[in-house]
Design a protein around this motif. Structure first.
Motif, PDB file in Angstrom:
ATOM      1  N   MET A   1       1.268 -19.812  19.749  1.00  0.00           N
ATOM      2  CA  MET A   1      -0.387 -20.037  19.570  1.00  0.00           C
ATOM      3  C   MET A   1      -0.774 -21.455  19.858  1.00  0.00           C
ATOM      4  SD  MET A   1      -2.589 -18.060  16.502  1.00  0.00           S
ATOM      5  CE  MET A   1      -2.887 -16.634  17.141  1.00  0.00           C
ATOM      6  N   THR A   2      -1.912 -21.489  20.202  1.00  0.00           N
ATOM      7  CA  THR A   2      -2.509 -23.004  20.395  1.00  0.00           C
ATOM      8  C   THR A   2      -2.850 -23.345  19.051  1.00  0.00           C
ATOM      9  OG1 THR A   2      -4.785 -21.972  20.720  1.00  0.00           O
ATOM     10  CG2 THR A   2      -3.223 -22.067  22.755  1.00  0.00           C
ATOM     11  N   ASP A   3      -3.484 -24.683  19.141  1.00  0.00           N
ATOM     12  CA  ASP A   3      -3.799 -25.311  17.868  1.00  0.00           C
ATOM     13  C   ASP A   3      -5.199 -24.941  17.684  1.00  0.00           C
ATOM     14  OD1 ASP A   3      -1.327 -26.436  17.210  1.00  0.00           O
ATOM     15  OD2 ASP A   3      -1.683 -28.252  18.353  1.00  0.00           O
ATOM     16  N   LYS A   4      -5.649 -24.549  18.521  1.00  0.00           N
ATOM     17  CA  LYS A   4      -7.466 -24.414  18.512  1.00  0.00           C
ATOM     18  C   LYS A   4      -7.521 -23.130  17.517  1.00  0.00           C
ATOM     19  CE  LYS A   4     -11.268 -22.727  21.360  1.00  0.00           C
ATOM     20  NZ  LYS A   4     -11.604 -22.303  22.333  1.00  0.00           N
ATOM     21  N   GLN A   5      -8.773 -23.161  16.689  1.00  0.00           N
ATOM     22  CA  GLN A   5      -8.880 -22.094  15.871  1.00  0.00           C
ATOM     23  C   GLN A   5      -9.507 -21.025  16.488  1.00  0.00           C
ATOM     24  OE1 GLN A   5     -12.470 -22.882  13.331  1.00  0.00           O
ATOM     25  NE2 GLN A   5     -11.725 -21.907  11.503  1.00  0.00           N
ATOM     26  N   PRO A   6      -8.954 -19.910  16.091  1.00  0.00           N
ATOM     27  CA  PRO A   6      -9.251 -18.684  16.834  1.00  0.00           C
ATOM     28  C   PRO A   6     -10.832 -18.278  16.531  1.00  0.00           C
ATOM     29  CG  PRO A   6      -7.369 -18.252  15.402  1.00  0.00           C
ATOM     30  CD  PRO A   6      -7.964 -19.516  15.101  1.00  0.00           C
ATOM     31  N   GLU A   7     -11.637 -17.855  17.411  1.00  0.00           N
ATOM     32  CA  GLU A   7     -12.925 -17.609  17.425  1.00  0.00           C
ATOM     33  C   GLU A   7     -13.215 -16.882  16.481  1.00  0.00           C
ATOM     34  OE1 GLU A   7     -16.790 -18.391  19.471  1.00  0.00           O
ATOM     35  OE2 GLU A   7     -15.059 -19.084  19.443  1.00  0.00           O
ATOM     36  N   LEU A  35     -10.198  -8.367  10.850  1.00  0.00           N
ATOM     37  CA  LEU A  35      -9.595  -7.804  12.336  1.00  0.00           C
ATOM     38  C   LEU A  35      -8.794  -8.746  12.839  1.00  0.00           C
ATOM     39  CD1 LEU A  35     -13.185  -6.563  13.670  1.00  0.00           C
ATOM     40  CD2 LEU A  35     -10.866  -5.219  13.168  1.00  0.00           C
ATOM     41  N   HIS A  36      -8.927 -10.210  12.319  1.00  0.00           N
ATOM     42  CA  HIS A  36      -7.996 -11.317  12.846  1.00  0.00           C
ATOM     43  C   HIS A  36      -6.712 -11.044  12.244  1.00  0.00           C
ATOM     44  CE1 HIS A  36      -6.684 -15.325  13.982  1.00  0.00           C
ATOM     45  NE2 HIS A  36      -6.170 -15.470  12.663  1.00  0.00           N
ATOM     46  N   GLU A  37      -6.588 -10.754  11.028  1.00  0.00           N
ATOM     47  CA  GLU A  37      -5.321 -10.520  10.372  1.00  0.00           C
ATOM     48  C   GLU A  37      -4.555  -9.163  11.128  1.00  0.00           C
ATOM     49  OE1 GLU A  37      -3.792  -8.667   6.024  1.00  0.00           O
ATOM     50  OE2 GLU A  37      -5.269 -10.432   6.163  1.00  0.00           O
ATOM     51  N   VAL A  38      -5.564  -8.137  11.225  1.00  0.00           N
ATOM     52  CA  VAL A  38      -4.919  -6.930  12.081  1.00  0.00           C
ATOM     53  C   VAL A  38      -4.329  -7.152  13.290  1.00  0.00           C
ATOM     54  CG1 VAL A  38      -5.310  -4.705  12.959  1.00  0.00           C
ATOM     55  CG2 VAL A  38      -6.276  -5.244  10.554  1.00  0.00           C
ATOM     56  N   ASN A  39      -5.124  -8.027  14.154  1.00  0.00           N
ATOM     57  CA  ASN A  39      -4.623  -8.385  15.340  1.00  0.00           C
ATOM     58  C   ASN A  39      -3.418  -9.272  15.397  1.00  0.00           C
ATOM     59  OD1 ASN A  39      -5.340  -8.864  18.533  1.00  0.00           O
ATOM     60  ND2 ASN A  39      -5.236 -11.045  17.649  1.00  0.00           N
ATOM     61  N   ALA A  40      -3.366 -10.044  14.497  1.00  0.00           N
ATOM     62  CA  ALA A  40      -1.828 -10.998  14.243  1.00  0.00           C
ATOM     63  C   ALA A  40      -0.882  -9.817  13.933  1.00  0.00           C
ATOM     64  CB  ALA A  40      -2.163 -11.838  13.007  1.00  0.00           C
ATOM     65  N   GLU A  41      -1.064  -8.894  13.436  1.00  0.00           N
ATOM     66  CA  GLU A  41       0.114  -8.011  12.962  1.00  0.00           C
ATOM     67  C   GLU A  41       0.346  -7.214  14.106  1.00  0.00           C
ATOM     68  OE1 GLU A  41      -1.527  -5.711   9.676  1.00  0.00           O
ATOM     69  OE2 GLU A  41      -1.237  -7.436   8.136  1.00  0.00           O
ATOM     70  N   LEU A  42      -0.575  -6.628  14.958  1.00  0.00           N
ATOM     71  CA  LEU A  42      -0.546  -5.717  16.061  1.00  0.00           C
ATOM     72  C   LEU A  42       0.489  -6.775  17.059  1.00  0.00           C
ATOM     73  CD1 LEU A  42      -3.716  -3.822  16.305  1.00  0.00           C
ATOM     74  CD2 LEU A  42      -1.600  -3.206  15.661  1.00  0.00           C
ATOM     75  N   GLU A  44       2.366  -9.183  16.625  1.00  0.00           N
ATOM     76  CA  GLU A  44       3.869  -9.328  16.146  1.00  0.00           C
ATOM     77  C   GLU A  44       4.390  -7.808  16.614  1.00  0.00           C
ATOM     78  OE1 GLU A  44       5.506 -12.027  15.472  1.00  0.00           O
ATOM     79  OE2 GLU A  44       3.755 -12.951  16.055  1.00  0.00           O
ATOM     80  N   ALA A  45       3.854  -6.984  16.197  1.00  0.00           N
ATOM     81  CA  ALA A  45       4.627  -5.485  16.441  1.00  0.00           C
ATOM     82  C   ALA A  45       4.732  -5.401  17.747  1.00  0.00           C
ATOM     83  CB  ALA A  45       3.570  -4.486  15.667  1.00  0.00           C
ATOM     84  N   LEU A  46       3.952  -5.900  18.625  1.00  0.00           N
ATOM     85  CA  LEU A  46       4.200  -5.869  20.159  1.00  0.00           C
ATOM     86  C   LEU A  46       5.162  -6.533  20.682  1.00  0.00           C
ATOM     87  CD1 LEU A  46       3.209  -4.483  22.860  1.00  0.00           C
ATOM     88  CD2 LEU A  46       1.549  -6.314  22.783  1.00  0.00           C
ATOM     89  N   LYS A  47       5.343  -7.727  20.025  1.00  0.00           N
ATOM     90  CA  LYS A  47       6.632  -8.891  20.353  1.00  0.00           C
ATOM     91  C   LYS A  47       7.911  -8.083  19.945  1.00  0.00           C
ATOM     92  CE  LYS A  47       4.103 -13.269  20.234  1.00  0.00           C
ATOM     93  NZ  LYS A  47       4.149 -14.567  19.448  1.00  0.00           N
ATOM     94  N   LEU A  48       8.044  -7.638  18.907  1.00  0.00           N
ATOM     95  CA  LEU A  48       9.269  -7.037  18.515  1.00  0.00           C
ATOM     96  C   LEU A  48       9.657  -5.821  19.359  1.00  0.00           C
ATOM     97  CD1 LEU A  48       8.625  -7.017  14.661  1.00  0.00           C
ATOM     98  CD2 LEU A  48      10.453  -8.277  16.066  1.00  0.00           C
ATOM     99  N   ALA A  49       8.617  -4.801  19.687  1.00  0.00           N
ATOM    100  CA  ALA A  49       8.782  -3.863  20.680  1.00  0.00           C
ATOM    101  C   ALA A  49       9.236  -4.095  21.929  1.00  0.00           C
ATOM    102  CB  ALA A  49       7.390  -2.724  20.511  1.00  0.00           C
ATOM    103  N   ALA A  82      -3.975 -12.196  23.514  1.00  0.00           N
ATOM    104  CA  ALA A  82      -4.207 -11.940  22.025  1.00  0.00           C
ATOM    105  C   ALA A  82      -3.852 -13.231  21.457  1.00  0.00           C
ATOM    106  CB  ALA A  82      -3.450 -10.852  21.394  1.00  0.00           C
ATOM    107  N   THR A  83      -2.975 -13.936  22.028  1.00  0.00           N
ATOM    108  CA  THR A  83      -2.562 -15.185  21.269  1.00  0.00           C
ATOM    109  C   THR A  83      -3.223 -16.387  21.822  1.00  0.00           C
ATOM    110  OG1 THR A  83      -0.542 -15.534  22.713  1.00  0.00           O
ATOM    111  CG2 THR A  83      -0.167 -14.307  20.691  1.00  0.00           C
ATOM    112  N   GLY A  84      -4.255 -16.172  22.936  1.00  0.00           N
ATOM    113  CA  GLY A  84      -4.778 -17.348  23.586  1.00  0.00           C
ATOM    114  C   GLY A  84      -4.041 -18.189  24.295  1.00  0.00           C
ATOM    115  N   GLU A  85      -2.916 -17.655  24.767  1.00  0.00           N
ATOM    116  CA  GLU A  85      -1.963 -18.452  25.928  1.00  0.00           C
ATOM    117  C   GLU A  85      -2.072 -17.995  27.123  1.00  0.00           C
ATOM    118  OE1 GLU A  85       1.906 -17.337  24.092  1.00  0.00           O
ATOM    119  OE2 GLU A  85       1.407 -18.461  22.291  1.00  0.00           O
ATOM    120  N   GLN A  86      -3.007 -17.511  27.593  1.00  0.00           N
ATOM    121  CA  GLN A  86      -3.495 -17.168  28.991  1.00  0.00           C
ATOM    122  C   GLN A  86      -3.619 -18.389  29.699  1.00  0.00           C
ATOM    123  OE1 GLN A  86      -6.761 -14.462  29.138  1.00  0.00           O
ATOM    124  NE2 GLN A  86      -5.298 -12.940  30.035  1.00  0.00           N
ATOM    125  N   GLN A  87      -3.243 -18.472  30.932  1.00  0.00           N
ATOM    126  CA  GLN A  87      -3.472 -19.488  32.094  1.00  0.00           C
ATOM    127  C   GLN A  87      -4.691 -19.420  32.661  1.00  0.00           C
ATOM    128  OE1 GLN A  87       0.541 -18.966  33.188  1.00  0.00           O
ATOM    129  NE2 GLN A  87       1.272 -19.986  31.414  1.00  0.00           N
TER     130      GLN A  87
END
Length: 87
Positions: A1-7, A35-42, A44-49, A82-87
């Motif tokens: 995730m980037t150092d930038k604060q999520p919108e 919603l920010h917390e739920v997004n972070a949980e989702l 992490e779940a997607l990364k594990l899957a 979702a993590t703001g890592e798009q190029q």
């Protein structure tokens, strides 16, 4: 995730500051934070899957990182978005 604060969190803080000035309850800050917390949980779940799916694929067919299966791209794109890592 980037150092930038999520919108979502930036907007929540703005709503809280504005609410203090106007002496009102925050309008949307609690929902943005939830919603920010739920997004972070989702994410992490997607990364594990993804990790499990790649493991199963590797066990059955062999995984070549230079030629990943087509089904992996939308997963990786979604995680990056979702993590703001798009190029």
């Amino acid at each position: 995730m980037t150092d930038k604060q999520p919108e979502a969190l930036r907007l929540a803080e703005h709503d809280e500051r504005l609410s203090r000035i106007m002496r009102m309850e925050p309008t949307y800050a609690p929902e943005l934070r939830r919603l920010h917390e739920v997004n972070a949980e989702l994410v992490e779940a997607l990364k594990l899957a993804r990790e499990e799916a790649v493991g199963w694929y590797d066990d059955s067919r062999g995984f070549d990182a230079k030629r990943p299966p087509a089904w992996l791209k939308p997963i990786d794109d979604t995680i990056a978005k979702a993590t703001g890592e798009q190029q």
